[in-house]
Design a protein around this motif. Structure first.
Motif, PDB file in Angstrom:
ATOM      1  N   ASN A  75      20.170 -37.526   5.656  1.00  0.00           N
ATOM      2  CA  ASN A  75      20.702 -38.339   4.566  1.00  0.00           C
ATOM      3  C   ASN A  75      19.605 -39.120   3.837  1.00  0.00           C
ATOM      4  N   ARG A  76      18.356 -38.944   4.254  1.00  0.00           N
ATOM      5  CA  ARG A  76      17.242 -39.654   3.639  1.00  0.00           C
ATOM      6  C   ARG A  76      16.548 -38.788   2.588  1.00  0.00           C
ATOM      7  N   SER A  77      16.111 -39.439   1.507  1.00  0.00           N
ATOM      8  CA  SER A  77      15.332 -38.741   0.477  1.00  0.00           C
ATOM      9  C   SER A  77      13.877 -38.639   0.925  1.00  0.00           C
ATOM     10  N   ASN A  78      13.214 -37.598   0.475  1.00  0.00           N
ATOM     11  CA  ASN A  78      11.804 -37.442   0.796  1.00  0.00           C
ATOM     12  C   ASN A  78      11.000 -38.621   0.253  1.00  0.00           C
ATOM     13  N   GLY A  79      10.038 -39.044   1.038  1.00  0.00           N
ATOM     14  CA  GLY A  79       9.199 -40.167   0.620  1.00  0.00           C
ATOM     15  C   GLY A  79       8.959 -41.130   1.761  1.00  0.00           C
ATOM     16  N   GLU A  80       8.461 -42.307   1.438  1.00  0.00           N
ATOM     17  CA  GLU A  80       8.099 -43.282   2.456  1.00  0.00           C
ATOM     18  C   GLU A  80       9.312 -43.717   3.277  1.00  0.00           C
ATOM     19  N   TYR A  81       9.092 -43.849   4.575  1.00  0.00           N
ATOM     20  CA  TYR A  81      10.113 -44.350   5.498  1.00  0.00           C
ATOM     21  C   TYR A  81       9.702 -45.771   5.878  1.00  0.00           C
ATOM     22  N   ARG A 106      10.898 -29.851   6.593  1.00  0.00           N
ATOM     23  CA  ARG A 106      10.104 -28.999   7.488  1.00  0.00           C
ATOM     24  C   ARG A 106      11.045 -28.017   8.183  1.00  0.00           C
ATOM     25  N   ASN A 107      10.777 -26.728   7.991  1.00  0.00           N
ATOM     26  CA  ASN A 107      11.567 -25.674   8.632  1.00  0.00           C
ATOM     27  C   ASN A 107      13.064 -25.841   8.384  1.00  0.00           C
ATOM     28  N   GLY A 108      13.407 -26.169   7.142  1.00  0.00           N
ATOM     29  CA  GLY A 108      14.803 -26.231   6.753  1.00  0.00           C
ATOM     30  C   GLY A 108      15.535 -27.498   7.141  1.00  0.00           C
ATOM     31  N   SER A 109      14.812 -28.510   7.604  1.00  0.00           N
ATOM     32  CA  SER A 109      15.450 -29.759   7.996  1.00  0.00           C
ATOM     33  C   SER A 109      14.586 -30.930   7.554  1.00  0.00           C
ATOM     34  N   LYS A 110      15.215 -32.064   7.336  1.00  0.00           N
ATOM     35  CA  LYS A 110      14.451 -33.278   7.052  1.00  0.00           C
ATOM     36  C   LYS A 110      14.019 -33.913   8.368  1.00  0.00           C
ATOM     37  N   VAL A 111      12.773 -34.327   8.425  1.00  0.00           N
ATOM     38  CA  VAL A 111      12.215 -34.894   9.653  1.00  0.00           C
ATOM     39  C   VAL A 111      11.469 -36.176   9.313  1.00  0.00           C
ATOM     40  N   LEU A 112      11.237 -36.963  10.352  1.00  0.00           N
ATOM     41  CA  LEU A 112      10.428 -38.171  10.229  1.00  0.00           C
ATOM     42  C   LEU A 112       9.006 -37.831  10.631  1.00  0.00           C
ATOM     43  N   ALA A 289      -8.840 -44.020  19.892  1.00  0.00           N
ATOM     44  CA  ALA A 289      -8.631 -43.726  18.471  1.00  0.00           C
ATOM     45  C   ALA A 289      -8.669 -42.221  18.203  1.00  0.00           C
ATOM     46  N   VAL A 290      -7.973 -41.799  17.154  1.00  0.00           N
ATOM     47  CA  VAL A 290      -7.984 -40.391  16.751  1.00  0.00           C
ATOM     48  C   VAL A 290      -9.179 -40.131  15.851  1.00  0.00           C
ATOM     49  N   ASP A 291      -9.718 -38.926  15.908  1.00  0.00           N
ATOM     50  CA  ASP A 291     -10.900 -38.603  15.110  1.00  0.00           C
ATOM     51  C   ASP A 291     -10.555 -37.953  13.773  1.00  0.00           C
ATOM     52  N   ARG A 292      -9.258 -37.850  13.492  1.00  0.00           N
ATOM     53  CA  ARG A 292      -8.793 -37.313  12.210  1.00  0.00           C
ATOM     54  C   ARG A 292      -7.353 -37.767  12.006  1.00  0.00           C
ATOM     55  N   ASP A 293      -6.892 -37.778  10.767  1.00  0.00           N
ATOM     56  CA  ASP A 293      -5.488 -38.068  10.516  1.00  0.00           C
ATOM     57  C   ASP A 293      -4.627 -37.085  11.312  1.00  0.00           C
ATOM     58  N   SER A 294      -3.638 -37.618  12.022  1.00  0.00           N
ATOM     59  CA  SER A 294      -2.853 -36.795  12.942  1.00  0.00           C
ATOM     60  C   SER A 294      -1.372 -37.074  12.736  1.00  0.00           C
ATOM     61  N   THR A 295      -0.598 -36.014  12.500  1.00  0.00           N
ATOM     62  CA  THR A 295       0.817 -36.163  12.166  1.00  0.00           C
ATOM     63  C   THR A 295       1.694 -35.452  13.186  1.00  0.00           C
ATOM     64  N   ALA A 296       2.758 -36.133  13.589  1.00  0.00           N
ATOM     65  CA  ALA A 296       3.797 -35.553  14.439  1.00  0.00           C
ATOM     66  C   ALA A 296       5.142 -35.779  13.774  1.00  0.00           C
ATOM     67  N   TYR A 297       6.139 -34.990  14.170  1.00  0.00           N
ATOM     68  CA  TYR A 297       7.423 -34.967  13.484  1.00  0.00           C
ATOM     69  C   TYR A 297       8.563 -35.171  14.486  1.00  0.00           C
ATOM     70  N   PHE A 298       9.493 -36.086  14.146  1.00  0.00           N
ATOM     71  CA  PHE A 298      10.666 -36.370  14.959  1.00  0.00           C
ATOM     72  C   PHE A 298      11.933 -35.861  14.279  1.00  0.00           C
ATOM     73  N   ASP A 299      12.912 -35.483  15.111  1.00  0.00           N
ATOM     74  CA  ASP A 299      14.241 -35.140  14.605  1.00  0.00           C
ATOM     75  C   ASP A 299      15.232 -35.227  15.772  1.00  0.00           C
ATOM     76  N   HIS A 300      16.518 -35.328  15.454  1.00  0.00           N
ATOM     77  CA  HIS A 300      17.624 -35.216  16.413  1.00  0.00           C
ATOM     78  C   HIS A 300      17.444 -36.146  17.621  1.00  0.00           C
ATOM     79  N   VAL A 301      17.557 -37.436  17.367  1.00  0.00           N
ATOM     80  CA  VAL A 301      17.456 -38.440  18.426  1.00  0.00           C
ATOM     81  C   VAL A 301      18.874 -38.759  18.894  1.00  0.00           C
ATOM     82  N   ALA A 302      19.146 -38.559  20.175  1.00  0.00           N
ATOM     83  CA  ALA A 302      20.531 -38.671  20.656  1.00  0.00           C
ATOM     84  C   ALA A 302      20.598 -39.368  22.014  1.00  0.00           C
ATOM     85  N   ILE A 303      21.639 -40.149  22.194  1.00  0.00           N
ATOM     86  CA  ILE A 303      21.985 -40.723  23.489  1.00  0.00           C
ATOM     87  C   ILE A 303      23.371 -40.216  23.844  1.00  0.00           C
TER      88      ILE A 303
END
Length: 313
Positions: A75-81, A106-112, A289-303
């Motif tokens: 339900n979120r638009s692309n852009g800054e979170y 990403r791969n047909g779904s919106k991710v953080l 510290a990381v030696d380069r910009d590093s990105t990871a992606y989250f989706d489907h957080v459930a309890i």
């Protein structure tokens, strides 16, 4: 092969070797022909390899009635979170975004997407969320480490916890945990993606959290870049004054960690009542510290009150 190999050495006057010549798939039994170079018989296909933990994400019904808290980003638009969005989506008690956070496709779904900036540590995302008191609970999320992700020395990941409402300090931050001062059961990635449980509990043996390796097929398990992992944690409280608390972790439906002798609350003063949602490097020094910009992606957080990625035997 035992019938075929002798044929190499016999003369062309022989018309077959050890039988009708069926290994050559020749159906003319009245006038068999021996080829100059004998053919290797067809070999039956090997049984299919079991599904690889790195390659198959279990199908999950996220509309299940067993789920009572669920976050995706469709339900979120692309852009800054922003932190306000983070608080709204997760209903956090507190939250912090110190890296770069964005919604993208990403791969047909919106991710953080969480990006840790080059030459920094403790730059990412972090929050704490109050839950009702539960004796047992399941917590799952999907995570993908990008193709250029620097695992560096390691970093924190989400997990369930239990806080004693009468104690102000939280069970983290390399502090001693006294009797009935709470517990936290986060995970971590370490060097080269090696995955561990990072546990603060009543019987911990280290100044910081106890580190327990994820294990798969008898070996330490490591995350790979560009692979999606559905991580599901199960926690069951111990009985008062007994070390019989349980924590298990499954990755893509495979059990990678299990402990059944944990003490989360000595006297049963609290239960599972808190969720950490984190991704940041550290540690308390620049060596993390990381030696380069590093990105990871989250989706489907459930309890949920039942497992989502595997079945109970």
């Amino acid at each position: 092969m035992k019938k075929i190999l002798p044929c190499i050495f016999i003369t062309l006057f022989l018309t077959a070797c050890g039988g009708s010549g069926s290994d050559t798939n020749d159906n003319d039994q009245t006038d068999p022909i021996v080829p100059e170079v004998p053919e290797v018989p067809d070999v039956p296909e090997s049984p299919a390899e079991p599904e690889n933990i790195h390659d198959v994400v279990p199908n999950v019904d996220y509309n299940s009635s067993e789920i009572f808290d669920y976050v995706n980003f469709d339900n979120r638009s692309n852009g800054e979170y922003t932190e306000d969005m983070f608080d709204t989506d997760f209903n956090n008690e507190w939250e912090s975004i110190t890296g770069s956070a964005n919604i993208l496709d990403r791969n047909g779904s919106k991710v953080l997407a969480i990006t840790h900036p080059k030459d920094h540590y403790k730059k990412g995302i972090s929050s704490g969320k109050n839950l009702n008191e539960f004796n047992e609970l399941y917590f799952s999320y999907q995570i993908t480490f990008g193709k250029d992700y620097d695992f560096s020395m390691g970093g924190k990941m989400p997990g369930l916890a239990g806080l004693n409402p009468n104690v102000s300090a939280k069970p983290d931050g390399c502090k001693t945990i006294g009797e009935d001062e709470g517990f936290s059961l986060r995970s971590m990635f370490r060097e080269n993606g090696r995955a561990i449980g990072y546990f603060y509990h009543q019987d911990k043996t280290k100044s910081c959290g106890d580190e327990i390796d994820y294990q798969h097929e008898g070996q330490n398990f490591s995350f790979k870049r560009e692979k999606t992992y559905l991580i599901e944690q199960y926690v069951k409280m111990n009985d008062a004054n007994q070390a019989n608390g349980i924590v298990t972790i499954h990755v893509n439906g495979f059990k990678v960690l299990e402990r059944t002798n944990m003490t989360f609350s000595e006297n049963g003063q609290y239960a599972i009542n808190y969720q950490y949602f984190q991704l940041w490097h550290g540690g308390n020094s620049s060596s993390w510290a990381v030696d380069r910009d590093s990105t990871a992606y989250f989706d489907h957080v459930a309890i949920s009150t039942k497992p989502l990625s595997y079945k109970i035997n």
